[in-house]
Design an enzyme around this catalytic site. Sequence first.
Site, PDB file in Angstrom:
ATOM      1  N   SER A   1       8.303  -2.456 -10.917  1.00 51.67           N
ATOM      2  CA  SER A   1       9.247  -3.526 -10.617  1.00 51.67           C
ATOM      3  C   SER A   1       8.879  -4.770 -11.409  1.00 51.67           C
ATOM      4  CB  SER A   1       9.221  -3.836  -9.116  1.00 51.67           C
ATOM      5  OG  SER A   1      10.085  -4.894  -8.793  1.00 51.67           O
ATOM      6  N   ALA A   2       9.912  -5.567 -11.778  1.00 52.29           N
ATOM      7  CA  ALA A   2       9.673  -6.748 -12.610  1.00 52.29           C
ATOM      8  C   ALA A   2       9.108  -7.923 -11.828  1.00 52.29           C
ATOM      9  CB  ALA A   2      10.969  -7.167 -13.298  1.00 52.29           C
TER      10      ALA A   2
ATOM     11  N   ALA B   1      12.328  -1.277  -7.738  1.00 54.59           N
ATOM     12  CA  ALA B   1      11.504  -0.111  -7.433  1.00 54.59           C
ATOM     13  C   ALA B   1      12.083   0.723  -6.303  1.00 54.59           C
ATOM     14  CB  ALA B   1      10.084  -0.544  -7.089  1.00 54.59           C
TER      15      ALA B   1
ATOM     16  N   ASN C   1       0.946  -1.279  -0.810  1.00 50.01           N
ATOM     17  CA  ASN C   1       1.490  -2.628  -0.846  1.00 50.01           C
ATOM     18  C   ASN C   1       0.964  -3.531   0.263  1.00 50.01           C
ATOM     19  OD1 ASN C   1       3.177  -0.711   0.691  1.00 50.01           O
ATOM     20  ND2 ASN C   1       4.380  -2.503   1.218  1.00 50.01           N
TER      21      ASN C   1
ATOM     22  N   GLN D   1       2.479  -2.056  -7.178  1.00 51.60           N
ATOM     23  CA  GLN D   1       1.397  -3.012  -6.924  1.00 51.60           C
ATOM     24  C   GLN D   1       0.249  -2.885  -7.922  1.00 51.60           C
ATOM     25  OE1 GLN D   1       1.623  -5.461  -4.810  1.00 51.60           O
ATOM     26  NE2 GLN D   1       3.478  -4.817  -3.738  1.00 51.60           N
TER      27      GLN D   1
ATOM     28  N   CYS E   1       9.774  -8.156  10.611  1.00 45.07           N
ATOM     29  CA  CYS E   1      10.156  -9.049  11.708  1.00 45.07           C
ATOM     30  C   CYS E   1      11.546  -8.647  12.175  1.00 45.07           C
ATOM     31  CB  CYS E   1      10.146 -10.494  11.235  1.00 45.07           C
ATOM     32  SG  CYS E   1      10.443 -11.674  12.557  1.00 45.07           S
TER      33      CYS E   1
END
Length: 383
Positions: free
Chosen positions: A203-204, A74, A155, A183, A326
Amino acid sequence: MTGNRLYFDHAATSPLAEGVLDAMRPWLEAGAAFNASAVHRSGQRARAALETARETIAATLDAHPSEIIFTSGATEADALAIHGFLESRPQTQPLVTQQAEHAAVLAAAGRQETLGRPVIRLSPGEAGVPSAEAVDEALQSAPSTALVSIMHTNNETGAQADVSALAEVSHRAGAAFMTDAVQAYGVVPLSVRDLDVDLLAISAHKIGGPQGIGALFVRDGIDVAPQQLGGAQERGLRGGTLPLALAVGFAAAADKQHAARDHHHQRLRGLQARLQAAIEAVPGVRINGRDVGPKHLNVTVENVDGEALHFALDAAGLEVSAGSACSAGSLEPSHVLTAMGLPTREALASVRFSFGSLTTEPDVDEAARRFAEVVARVRDLGS
């Protein structure tokens, strides 16, 4: 559940669905490494499998097969949509998006801005997504806007946009409309005809397919300039030999998810409601976002240190997302939550739970128990 660990991060990725690896295996084994662009018989057999996969995915979106362009995921689909559509438009024509978009869209918008294109970034507000009225107001202030890009389902929070209304106001102003529907795909109905979108990314691996492949819907008649050159694959819009096994796996997952979508939606909604009720019983916990889809539950825990909270949750075997990146060993506040108005401390102390086909009611009950224990312990340490 895996061992003593509870996986609640399906918005990040989901394991391969049953049957997907079996569908892929014939195209992974020795003697099956065929190029779908080759003219010999084996190449044409591969081409037939690729086009069958394209037809399957198109059917799940109510699209024509010729409108589906395979990508590496995506992120590439978002980039191809934004850069490809805008490349042939004058740089004076703005792009309208929002502050809480996926990083792939925000990065593409930033690049367009460095190239001299005006970019309007709308606030998602407390709801987590801009309204059609806010988009309409932006378009009236910038009547030459070329493209509006607003994601279907956030998301991090799961906040859902009224995509058909957004597309309507965009088209009325003469702008094209795209949406990142990663999503939402396989969870809620997604008909590109009913939504009236011009570009849509999926997206897969969010639906139990393999990682490394996604797709972009490009409505017939919408011009998109290729961003990856070097071959005539994908109608000349995306050069490079396609990963046939991944495409077949994508289609297998999409077909399976589409067939069970309504049941899947209802089951996820039940799990979400069950976890929300238990978590809201914990003092000082607040839900983020409104009109949230069934796959997400994003909560803020008051009066705790965010970094300590997330380390403790992981130590307790609860695999959730911080909803933030992060970097250098320290958490950064979620750009989505700060755009919604949360102070940095609260954004850092927020947790995203996301559900999938393997999530069970016992998993939810155990997650709620561990979450409550961790919150109490982290608060005691900080007092």
